[in-house]
Design a protein around this motif. Sequence first.
Motif, PDB file in Angstrom:
ATOM      1  N   UNK A 384       0.836  -1.206   0.000  1.00  0.00           N
ATOM      2  CA  UNK A 384       0.000   0.000   0.000  1.00  0.00           C
ATOM      3  C   UNK A 384       0.870   1.255   0.000  1.00  0.00           C
ATOM      4  N   UNK A 385       1.926   1.232   0.806  1.00  0.00           N
ATOM      5  CA  UNK A 385       2.820   2.389   0.875  1.00  0.00           C
ATOM      6  C   UNK A 385       3.495   2.641  -0.462  1.00  0.00           C
ATOM      7  N   UNK A 386       3.889   1.562  -1.157  1.00  0.00           N
ATOM      8  CA  UNK A 386       4.548   1.717  -2.452  1.00  0.00           C
ATOM      9  C   UNK A 386       3.591   2.260  -3.501  1.00  0.00           C
ATOM     10  N   UNK A 387       2.337   1.801  -3.454  1.00  0.00           N
ATOM     11  CA  UNK A 387       1.358   2.259  -4.451  1.00  0.00           C
ATOM     12  C   UNK A 387       0.922   3.694  -4.195  1.00  0.00           C
ATOM     13  N   UNK A 388       0.681   4.032  -2.922  1.00  0.00           N
ATOM     14  CA  UNK A 388       0.086   5.329  -2.590  1.00  0.00           C
ATOM     15  C   UNK A 388       1.123   6.378  -2.201  1.00  0.00           C
ATOM     16  N   UNK A 389       2.362   5.947  -1.986  1.00  0.00           N
ATOM     17  CA  UNK A 389       3.379   6.896  -1.546  1.00  0.00           C
ATOM     18  C   UNK A 389       3.142   7.395  -0.147  1.00  0.00           C
ATOM     19  N   UNK A 390       2.443   6.605   0.669  1.00  0.00           N
ATOM     20  CA  UNK A 390       2.112   7.006   2.048  1.00  0.00           C
ATOM     21  C   UNK A 390       2.249   5.794   2.952  1.00  0.00           C
ATOM     22  N   UNK A 422      -7.710  -6.745   0.620  1.00  0.00           N
ATOM     23  CA  UNK A 422      -8.795  -5.749   0.615  1.00  0.00           C
ATOM     24  C   UNK A 422      -8.975  -5.133   1.998  1.00  0.00           C
ATOM     25  N   UNK A 423      -8.845  -5.957   3.050  1.00  0.00           N
ATOM     26  CA  UNK A 423      -8.994  -5.431   4.409  1.00  0.00           C
ATOM     27  C   UNK A 423      -7.921  -4.395   4.715  1.00  0.00           C
ATOM     28  N   UNK A 424      -6.682  -4.674   4.316  1.00  0.00           N
ATOM     29  CA  UNK A 424      -5.597  -3.731   4.565  1.00  0.00           C
ATOM     30  C   UNK A 424      -5.822  -2.433   3.802  1.00  0.00           C
ATOM     31  N   UNK A 425      -6.246  -2.537   2.558  1.00  0.00           N
ATOM     32  CA  UNK A 425      -6.490  -1.323   1.767  1.00  0.00           C
ATOM     33  C   UNK A 425      -7.578  -0.470   2.421  1.00  0.00           C
ATOM     34  N   UNK A 426      -8.644  -1.105   2.870  1.00  0.00           N
ATOM     35  CA  UNK A 426      -9.729  -0.338   3.496  1.00  0.00           C
ATOM     36  C   UNK A 426      -9.261   0.330   4.783  1.00  0.00           C
ATOM     37  N   UNK A 427      -8.552  -0.435   5.626  1.00  0.00           N
ATOM     38  CA  UNK A 427      -8.094   0.152   6.896  1.00  0.00           C
ATOM     39  C   UNK A 427      -7.092   1.277   6.647  1.00  0.00           C
ATOM     40  N   UNK A 428      -6.171   1.078   5.696  1.00  0.00           N
ATOM     41  CA  UNK A 428      -5.165   2.106   5.418  1.00  0.00           C
ATOM     42  C   UNK A 428      -5.818   3.372   4.856  1.00  0.00           C
TER      43      UNK A 428
END
Length: 554
Positions: A384-390, A422-428
């Motif tokens: 998620x961090x690599x995709x979103x830069x956050x 999907x759970x990680x993406x939603x929580x992040x």
Amino acid sequence: MNSTPRHKPTVVIGLVGSQLDKGSAPARWERWRPTVGICQQPDLLIERLELLYQASDRGLAERVRDDVVQVSPQTRVVLREFPLGDPWDFEEVFGALHDFSRAYDFQEREEEYLLHITTGTHVAQICMFLLAESRHIPARLLQSSPKGQRGAMKGVGGWRVIDLDLSRYDRLASRFVREQGEATTLLKGGIATRNAAFNRLIDELELVARRSREPILLTGPTGAGKTQLARRIYDLKVRQHQLGGDYVVVNCATLRGDGAMSALFGHRRGAYTGAAEGRAGLLKSADQGLVFLDEIAELGLDEQAMLLRALETRRFLPLGADAEVESDFQLIAGTNADLVERVERGLFRADLLARINLWSFELPGLAERREDIEPNLDYELQRYAERQGERVRLNREARERFLGFALSEAAVWRANFRDLSAAVVRMATLASGGVVTEEVVEGELRRLSRQWQRAGGAGASPRSGGDSGGSGGLAELGLEALDDFDAVQLRHVIAVCRRSASLSEAGRTLFAVSRARRRSRNDADRLRKYLKKFELDWESIGGGCLVAPVRGGD
């Protein structure tokens, strides 16, 4: 019509011979110099000569280059400085040659490589043997000698290509073991998996991927990671110089009718209505590479027959063509279906199953690999961090809450790693200031529970039927009005308590993941406080009631 195969240019890789390649004008033309001699052979046309030299031999390397250009103008000489302190130090020489092999951009589809083993120390020659045998350098061995054919020019000498089997050479076993570890890490996506059965599967798959080009069948439930694993197998084979072509992915469930034949095997112009232009087909696109046929059980019987022929002969007939085409590809097939059952129903060819079932690996679902949930949680946060830069993290309470649920029987993980991702993406996404709180986790766990209940996972409802803790249910404790989410979790806690001999044992079971990271490990107190939220205690829920009593000796 089949076109004539294009001749690959020959590239020779070799070391400057600090003694054998010496010579000064004009007498040097009277003596045999191996590096110059191989470029004078009338039946060995060398497109490029990659010449490795030590810094102290630069002058000699330049003289050899100039002489090669004089006798073989079509040969391009590339001088490469080869840093080496002691040419007789086995570890140093092998390390330097190994580093060269990993950095060099081999193009096997376009060029043919020969490794000149005549020059250099005996240590260097042995190391070059090993690197060629292990395919770190994808080349055949070229040996030259001062004795040439009768009538050959003086000083030219002779040459031959040799093959040796050094598979039992194990002096450098530790280095290869380390590389094997790197390969298994690659297949696992860099995730430190803990499940013993899955790790054994990956170890065996790594051996097969390195040593075989036969088809591989990946089975297992949807979301178990078949597509990602197929891609990593391709990456491993490319790194080992076993494949030089493309990676092609085909979802067979999307192929229907003439479009299926055309997509896989290609077609000629006018082969069917709407075929205004020719098409190579995906199997041709995978020539010298790898094709992953996902959901292969959905492939039609006609396409199965053509695929079988393509696997056995490397040839197939595009739609509307009058001549076959060739494609040398490796196949990985994926399915979540029972192919044996499909064969019995006449939906899948028995001969094709026999052909693709030589190496079969069944990937377990996430619920069977609960030990791997925590490292995969960290992996998904990193993605998620690599995709979103956050960068996003779970605070301590949120992490313990999520893992406590994720590792329990209440979490069915119906879609496996897709559910987790999907759970990680939603929580992040819902995290405030880059931190996932316990409140965010609670909302996500409620969402997962509802999602699985609608899909029929873990029973129709957390209140329907008996609970897993034994006789009775939450109603007998006066807790029938709980939210579904709390009911699912509490049922699991009660079940663990009833299977445990004491409050402390139950606490250790329920908090096994989080306890390793705390200074205080009073799991019994944590469990006591949790039960107190529902006005329960160890005695009221029948703690230890399923533990067999200890009997004295007869």
